[in-house]
Motif scaffolding. Structure first.
Motif, PDB file in Angstrom:
ATOM      1  N   TRP A  67      19.773  63.745  63.019  1.00 18.36           N
ATOM      2  CA  TRP A  67      19.102  63.671  61.767  1.00 18.36           C
ATOM      3  C   TRP A  67      18.456  64.984  61.756  1.00 18.36           C
ATOM      4  CZ3 TRP A  67      17.937  59.117  58.545  1.00 18.36           C
ATOM      5  CH2 TRP A  67      18.750  57.966  59.012  1.00 18.36           C
ATOM      6  N   ALA A  78      17.557  71.826  55.064  1.00 23.10           N
ATOM      7  CA  ALA A  78      18.141  70.653  55.509  1.00 23.10           C
ATOM      8  C   ALA A  78      19.584  70.190  54.559  1.00 23.10           C
ATOM      9  CB  ALA A  78      17.413  69.165  55.566  1.00 23.10           C
ATOM     10  N   ALA A  82      23.377  70.240  54.929  1.00 21.35           N
ATOM     11  CA  ALA A  82      24.294  69.278  54.830  1.00 21.35           C
ATOM     12  C   ALA A  82      25.654  69.696  53.619  1.00 21.35           C
ATOM     13  CB  ALA A  82      23.641  68.111  53.805  1.00 21.35           C
ATOM     14  N   SER A  86      27.768  68.384  56.614  1.00 22.18           N
ATOM     15  CA  SER A  86      27.601  67.241  56.613  1.00 22.18           C
ATOM     16  C   SER A  86      27.944  66.007  57.711  1.00 22.18           C
ATOM     17  CB  SER A  86      27.725  66.544  55.251  1.00 22.18           C
ATOM     18  OG  SER A  86      28.907  66.607  54.962  1.00 22.18           O
ATOM     19  N   LEU A  92      19.036  62.489  56.724  1.00 25.13           N
ATOM     20  CA  LEU A  92      18.342  63.428  56.262  1.00 25.13           C
ATOM     21  C   LEU A  92      17.040  62.915  55.919  1.00 25.13           C
ATOM     22  CD1 LEU A  92      20.368  65.376  53.782  1.00 25.13           C
ATOM     23  CD2 LEU A  92      19.755  66.063  56.193  1.00 25.13           C
ATOM     24  N   LEU A 148      20.038  59.131  53.317  1.00 22.55           N
ATOM     25  CA  LEU A 148      19.064  60.189  52.766  1.00 22.55           C
ATOM     26  C   LEU A 148      17.858  59.364  52.323  1.00 22.55           C
ATOM     27  CD1 LEU A 148      19.939  62.836  50.132  1.00 22.55           C
ATOM     28  CD2 LEU A 148      17.704  61.610  50.043  1.00 22.55           C
TER      29      LEU A 148
END
Length: 206
Positions: A67, A78, A82, A86, A92, A148
């Motif tokens: 993560w 971040a 991704a 990803s 995230l 997310l």
């Protein structure tokens, strides 16, 4: 964990962000990576450096669930990761993420949100990469299996973009608090998101 502009890696420990995670998660190892702010000006450099310095070494050691947490500009970092890699991460955490300048966010809102034609808005390469990935993620295209979580403060100076993203996410994956763009607020948001037991699901269950 990715700090924002002007932040240092040791601040995550000083503000109990790391200890909070260790109390909530049964088994977790943590790496805080300071990225040179100049990397955000070079296409894919943030993603590539993060992959080479943190993700690949973790994968080599056998880690299977990875993560990313990013605060402010670290949140953009971040998302940039991704947008390229990803498939290597499970989720995230974005705390007060910088998604773009106020002008870009205003143009985004005026155009109707993340499902508009990005070519109609002038933006930096980093902004375009982030917003294109968010649009594809919300459309369940790229990174659709990635989890997310978003946390932000109502009084945050970047809240316009964060609010726009929050409106597209499940309510249970968003934390909104009163506060500013500062550590006390980020700590509150972090504790709130961790209280939702985000790590209970495995990658196969997500």
């Amino acid at each position: 964990m990715l700090p924002g502009a002007g932040m240092r890696a040791n601040e995550f420990a000083a503000h109990e962000m790391i200890s909070a995670l260790q109390c909530q998660a049964a088994a977790v190892d943590i790496v805080v990576l300071e990225l040179d702010i100049g990397l955000y000006l070079e296409e894919n450099r943030v993603a590539d450096v993060l992959h080479e310095q943190a993700i690949l070494p973790a994968l080599t050691q056998g880690y299977q669930r990875i993560w990313l947490l990013g605060i402010s500009l670290g949140g953009m970092g971040a998302l940039l990761y991704a947008s390229v890699y990803s498939t290597y991460i499970e989720g995230l955490f974005l705390l007060a993420p910088f998604l773009g300048t106020r002008g870009t966010m205003a143009a985004l809102a005026n155009a109707g949100g993340f499902d508009f034609a990005l070519r109609d808005v002038t933006m930096t390469t980093a902004e375009q990469s982030v917003l294109e990935w968010i649009a594809s993620y919300l459309a369940k295209e790229k990174g659709a299996n990635l989890k997310l979580y978003l946390g932000y403060a109502r009084q945050d100076r970047f809240s316009s973009g964060q609010k726009l993203l929050a409106g597209c996410l499940p309510a249970e994956d968003v934390s909104v608090q009163n506060g500013d763009h500062d550590w006390p607020t980020w700590k509150t948001l972090w504790y709130d998101l961790l209280s939702r037991s985000p790590f209970l699901k495995t990658a196969d269950d997500a």
